[in-house]
Motif scaffolding. Structure first.
Motif, PDB file in Angstrom:
ATOM      1  N   TRP A 192       0.799  -1.225   0.000  1.00  0.00           N
ATOM      2  CA  TRP A 192       0.000   0.000   0.000  1.00  0.00           C
ATOM      3  C   TRP A 192       0.836   1.282   0.000  1.00  0.00           C
ATOM      4  CZ3 TRP A 192      -4.785  -0.142  -1.587  1.00  0.00           C
ATOM      5  CH2 TRP A 192      -5.460  -1.371  -1.522  1.00  0.00           C
ATOM      6  N   THR A 193       2.000   1.204  -0.696  1.00  0.00           N
ATOM      7  CA  THR A 193       2.798   2.417  -0.925  1.00  0.00           C
ATOM      8  C   THR A 193       2.833   2.793  -2.408  1.00  0.00           C
ATOM      9  OG1 THR A 193       4.863   1.165  -1.223  1.00  0.00           O
ATOM     10  CG2 THR A 193       4.308   1.875   1.028  1.00  0.00           C
ATOM     11  N   ALA A 194       2.237   1.961  -3.275  1.00  0.00           N
ATOM     12  CA  ALA A 194       2.356   2.194  -4.717  1.00  0.00           C
ATOM     13  C   ALA A 194       1.491   3.341  -5.207  1.00  0.00           C
ATOM     14  CB  ALA A 194       1.989   0.910  -5.477  1.00  0.00           C
ATOM     15  N   PHE A 195       0.506   3.758  -4.406  1.00  0.00           N
ATOM     16  CA  PHE A 195      -0.450   4.770  -4.846  1.00  0.00           C
ATOM     17  C   PHE A 195      -0.335   6.032  -3.989  1.00  0.00           C
ATOM     18  CE2 PHE A 195      -2.640   0.528  -4.833  1.00  0.00           C
ATOM     19  CZ  PHE A 195      -2.317   0.196  -6.143  1.00  0.00           C
ATOM     20  N   ALA A 196      -0.732   7.141  -4.560  1.00  0.00           N
ATOM     21  CA  ALA A 196      -0.794   8.380  -3.779  1.00  0.00           C
ATOM     22  C   ALA A 196      -1.800   8.210  -2.648  1.00  0.00           C
ATOM     23  CB  ALA A 196      -1.193   9.540  -4.682  1.00  0.00           C
ATOM     24  N   LYS A 197      -1.508   8.805  -1.517  1.00  0.00           N
ATOM     25  CA  LYS A 197      -2.393   8.635  -0.359  1.00  0.00           C
ATOM     26  C   LYS A 197      -3.787   9.192  -0.601  1.00  0.00           C
ATOM     27  CE  LYS A 197       0.892   8.283   3.456  1.00  0.00           C
ATOM     28  NZ  LYS A 197       1.313   8.844   4.765  1.00  0.00           N
ATOM     29  N   HIS A 241      17.330  -1.356   8.650  1.00  0.00           N
ATOM     30  CA  HIS A 241      16.033  -1.180   9.303  1.00  0.00           C
ATOM     31  C   HIS A 241      15.581   0.277   9.168  1.00  0.00           C
ATOM     32  CE1 HIS A 241      12.795  -1.284  12.239  1.00  0.00           C
ATOM     33  NE2 HIS A 241      13.362  -0.252  12.838  1.00  0.00           N
ATOM     34  N   ASP A 242      16.496   1.208   9.435  1.00  0.00           N
ATOM     35  CA  ASP A 242      16.144   2.630   9.317  1.00  0.00           C
ATOM     36  C   ASP A 242      15.798   2.987   7.876  1.00  0.00           C
ATOM     37  OD1 ASP A 242      16.619   2.927  12.019  1.00  0.00           O
ATOM     38  OD2 ASP A 242      18.652   3.709  11.762  1.00  0.00           O
ATOM     39  N   GLU A 243      16.556   2.436   6.926  1.00  0.00           N
ATOM     40  CA  GLU A 243      16.298   2.708   5.516  1.00  0.00           C
ATOM     41  C   GLU A 243      14.932   2.156   5.107  1.00  0.00           C
ATOM     42  OE1 GLU A 243      17.984   1.009   1.297  1.00  0.00           O
ATOM     43  OE2 GLU A 243      19.448   1.387   2.896  1.00  0.00           O
ATOM     44  N   TRP A 244      14.627   0.943   5.562  1.00  0.00           N
ATOM     45  CA  TRP A 244      13.352   0.316   5.217  1.00  0.00           C
ATOM     46  C   TRP A 244      12.186   1.129   5.783  1.00  0.00           C
ATOM     47  CZ3 TRP A 244      15.011  -4.110   2.632  1.00  0.00           C
ATOM     48  CH2 TRP A 244      14.021  -4.848   1.982  1.00  0.00           C
ATOM     49  N   GLU A 245      12.325   1.528   7.040  1.00  0.00           N
ATOM     50  CA  GLU A 245      11.243   2.248   7.707  1.00  0.00           C
ATOM     51  C   GLU A 245      11.031   3.642   7.128  1.00  0.00           C
ATOM     52  OE1 GLU A 245       9.000   1.220  10.177  1.00  0.00           O
ATOM     53  OE2 GLU A 245       9.802  -0.671   9.405  1.00  0.00           O
ATOM     54  N   SER A 246      12.074   4.198   6.510  1.00  0.00           N
ATOM     55  CA  SER A 246      11.941   5.549   5.959  1.00  0.00           C
ATOM     56  C   SER A 246      10.923   5.599   4.819  1.00  0.00           C
ATOM     57  CB  SER A 246      13.298   6.056   5.461  1.00  0.00           C
ATOM     58  OG  SER A 246      13.729   5.321   4.322  1.00  0.00           O
ATOM     59  N   GLU A 247      10.674   4.457   4.187  1.00  0.00           N
ATOM     60  CA  GLU A 247       9.717   4.399   3.078  1.00  0.00           C
ATOM     61  C   GLU A 247       8.278   4.263   3.557  1.00  0.00           C
ATOM     62  OE1 GLU A 247      10.473   4.615  -0.337  1.00  0.00           O
ATOM     63  OE2 GLU A 247      12.342   5.329   0.542  1.00  0.00           O
ATOM     64  N   LYS A 290       5.015   6.546   2.866  1.00  0.00           N
ATOM     65  CA  LYS A 290       4.156   6.470   1.680  1.00  0.00           C
ATOM     66  C   LYS A 290       2.952   5.557   1.885  1.00  0.00           C
ATOM     67  CE  LYS A 290       8.160   6.871  -1.439  1.00  0.00           C
ATOM     68  NZ  LYS A 290       8.909   6.179  -2.530  1.00  0.00           N
ATOM     69  N   GLN A 291       2.942   4.807   2.967  1.00  0.00           N
ATOM     70  CA  GLN A 291       1.942   3.745   3.125  1.00  0.00           C
ATOM     71  C   GLN A 291       0.567   4.313   3.441  1.00  0.00           C
ATOM     72  OE1 GLN A 291       2.784   0.877   6.298  1.00  0.00           O
ATOM     73  NE2 GLN A 291       2.291  -0.781   4.877  1.00  0.00           N
ATOM     74  N   ARG A 292      -0.412   3.891   2.659  1.00  0.00           N
ATOM     75  CA  ARG A 292      -1.804   4.272   2.908  1.00  0.00           C
ATOM     76  C   ARG A 292      -2.292   3.569   4.167  1.00  0.00           C
ATOM     77  NH1 ARG A 292      -4.929   5.870  -1.908  1.00  0.00           N
ATOM     78  NH2 ARG A 292      -6.738   4.858  -1.012  1.00  0.00           N
ATOM     79  N   GLN A 293      -3.044   4.282   4.967  1.00  0.00           N
ATOM     80  CA  GLN A 293      -3.643   3.687   6.161  1.00  0.00           C
ATOM     81  C   GLN A 293      -5.042   3.206   5.808  1.00  0.00           C
ATOM     82  OE1 GLN A 293      -1.918   3.347   9.169  1.00  0.00           O
ATOM     83  NE2 GLN A 293      -0.259   4.012   7.815  1.00  0.00           N
ATOM     84  N   GLY A 294      -5.207   1.910   5.731  1.00  0.00           N
ATOM     85  CA  GLY A 294      -6.505   1.337   5.366  1.00  0.00           C
ATOM     86  C   GLY A 294      -6.900   0.251   6.333  1.00  0.00           C
TER      87      GLY A 294
END
Length: 619
Positions: free
Chosen positions: A314-319, A605-611, A614-618
């Motif tokens: 759920w990061t592929a789309f705009a929020k 871990h920090d690098e992964w979490e930085s992305e 972008k995650q939509r909250q659903g």
């Protein structure tokens, strides 16, 4: 009322023999046959019932119950869920072996009927061979485990029960929204009990797949959103094919000038050269599709369950992008606050098109998507091209893609090959790609290829089934090479050997960890690593087999395999570190260590979490 006296097993077989389905005006038996391994739990009664009808209801002898289930799933997928196979196993471990296959069919929404032995309903001989005893619950056994991985589950404790249970199981397997595996536990004594069944129960019955028309209000709401869109996009999932809605999807996209991206299950909804085909979406997708998805303001998702590999967790789309989901299943249509259209895609797409009043997407938007796809095609062309570099999955895919017939069926599953096939394969014909990533199940490849080939040989005598398999999956489950040779169901199997579980080693390294226990060379319990002779092993099961050194030799071997009428296995080593498709990936949520003594792990871990921003909250 006229009755006929039959055993339970005989009644089940007679019922299946008389169930037909209307497919494009042609009536065909719904059950194409079965896969069976006999044991004491099914051979005396079910075996007796199947013997007289072996010509009309062929029973394929499997080598492993799990692989039988995989073959049944692939058979159903080829037939777009309109036909199925049954699997029969004995009581105990034979039945337990089907659990993984049932889970695969459940995750992929595929019909499969399991007819499995069970302990004696009288309990007089208890405890019996292969029975699991639960001291506080004598009704509980191995078969109860299937409740979690079946869409329909029953244990037949009286002969009359199948009058209700068999039609209910069949209705589940044919239901477009609830489709999945059905399980019938058959106690060994009950299988042989006789009953006076109504003859009407066995009358020839013709079924049709239900097509549910969408609610007009939902069509109106969705059309209203699309009319406001400046950057609309269509996600085409596997349900487009199951609904037989490829033509409607294509017509909708063309009428409204909307770019289309494909899910893994939806590969080959459009041909590679269709001007609106923007490429595969998600974690194993393309730069073109992911760029369009990130910019889209309204997304029409058709026939997809929106798995994390599709959505980039759920990061592929705009929020703020709005999602419309057209799906026959309510559960899938309402995910992540979507505007739902609950209904059949073949009916729903024309209705939605009619409600849009001829609106088309801005030409600049569509041309931008086409330019991105052209860039992606150029990348893929370089990625699959042979050259002065290590052998790779992509190169093998490119060789096969250039030489195969448009109707050849491509099968892959689990490991690194699903990603590489999804990203690099150029679809030559509709519905010709089976990448099993719903359950991402190692071992599906060869068994699924066998099941697909059985289905394919019913219709397409000149086409081949081509299996892409890694060395890890080969070692996990390869015995259906023997099955394919025995039954003369030719397969072309490419075994691409990278020395272990290389894609998980890549993930291990990408999360900051050292290589450990994935590649054979990195297993501390292996003092002297060596390579399996896959060529000799395949030959021992009756297949033609050859080991090639490079893509050029692979091409020559593939041509010979195409010309042969016998199962062929082609082995090529590929590099476990280099040659991976490096472009086209979205973020994917995996569990990374929040605390570690390894500095690289902490940094990753920090690098992964930085992305995650972008995650939509659903929900």
């Amino acid at each position: 009322m006229t009755t006929i006296r039959l055993t339970v097993a005989q009644a089940i077989v007679r019922y299946l023999m008389n169930q037909f389905i209307d497919i494009d005006g042609q009536e065909t038996r719904i059950c194409g046959g079965g896969f069976g391994i006999f044991g004491h739990g099914n051979v005396p009664c079910l075996g007796e019932a199947l013997y007289p009808v072996q010509d009309e209801l062929p029973l394929y002898r499997g080598q492993n119950e799990q692989s039988m289930g995989f073959a049944a799933a692939a058979y159903a997928k080829y037939h777009l869920r309109r036909r199925f196979m049954f699997c029969t196993a004995s009581a105990g471990p034979g039945t337990a072996n089907l659990l993984t296959a049932s889970a695969l069919a459940h995750a992929n929404r595929l019909p499969m009927l399991m007819l499995c032995g069970d302990t004696f309903i009288t309990r007089l001989p208890d405890p019996v061979l292969q029975q699991l005893e639960h001291f506080g619950n004598p009704t509980l056994g191995v078969n109860d485990a299937f409740k979690a991985v079946s869409r329909y589950w029953d244990r037949i404790t009286h002969p009359a029960q199948i009058i209700q249970s068999l039609p209910a199981a069949l209705a589940t397997m044919l239901d477009p929204a609830d489709c999945g595996p059905a399980f019938l536990g058959l106690p060994q004594d009950v299988q042989g009990w006789a009953y006076d069944y109504p003859e009407a129960f066995f009358e020839r019955t013709v079924h049709r797949i239900r097509r549910q028309a969408p609610d007009t209000a939902e069509i109106t709401d969705a059309a209203g959103l699309l009319k406001q869109a400046e950057r609309p996009m269509i996600i085409a999932g596997g349900g487009v094919q199951y609904s037989d809605a490829v033509a409607e999807l294509t017509a909708f996209a063309e009428a409204h000038n909307i770019p289309v991206v494909e899910t893994i299950a939806g590969r080959a909804n459009l041909l590679a050269d269709h001007p609106l085909n923007t490429g595969p979406l998600g974690v194993t997708g393309s730069d073109s599709a992911n760029a369009v998805a990130e910019a889209a303001d309204v997304i029409l998702a058709v026939g997809t369950r929106l798995q994390d590999f599709t959505t980039g967790s759920w990061t592929a789309f705009a929020k703020d992008a709005r999602i419309i989901t057209l799906n026959v299943g309510r559960h899938d249509a309402t995910k992540h606050r979507s505007t739902p259209i609950v209904g059949d895609a073949k009916l729903g797409l024309p209705l939605l098109s009619g409600a849009m009043d001829g609106l088309t997407a801005p030409d600049a938007w569509t041309k931008s998507a086409q330019a991105k796809r052209a860039d992606w095609d150029a990348y893929v062309a370089k990625n699959v091209a042979p050259g002065n570099r290590p052998n790779s999955y992509a190169q093998a895919i490119g060789v096969v893609n250039a030489l195969c017939d448009p109707r050849d069926r491509i099968v892959a599953a689990a490991g690194g090959l699903p990603a590489e096939v999804t990203a690099n394969w150029r679809s030559l014909d509709i519905g010709t790609v089976d990448v099993e990533f719903g359950f991402s199940c190692m071992g599906y490849e060869i068994a699924g290829g066998w099941g697909a080939r059985i289905a394919q040989s019913e219709h397409e005598s000149t086409a081949d089934t081509v299996v892409f398999c890694g060395d890890g999956s080969y070692l996990l489950m390869n015995s259906d090479i023997y099955s394919s040779v025995l039954t003369k169901k030719k397969l072309i199997i490419l075994v691409l050997d990278n020395g272990g579980f290389a894609v998980i080693n890549k993930l291990q390294n990408n999360t900051g960890n050292e290589s450990f226990n994935n590649l054979i060379a990195d297993c501390p319990t292996v003092p002297d690593p060596f390579t399996v002779d896959f060529e000799a092993h395949a030959k021992s099961m009756g297949a033609d087999a050859v080991t090639v050194a490079n893509p050029a030799e692979l091409g020559d071997a593939f041509k010979r395999a195409k010309a042969s009428d016998k199962t062929s296995v082609i082995v090529m080593k590929v590099d476990p570190y280099e040659g991976w498709t490096t472009e086209g990936h979205t973020w994917w949520e995996v569990g990374t260590a929040q605390v570690s003594e390894n500095e690289n792990v902490r940094a990753k871990h920090d690098e992964w979490e930085s992305e995650r921003v972008k995650q939509r909250q659903g929900i």
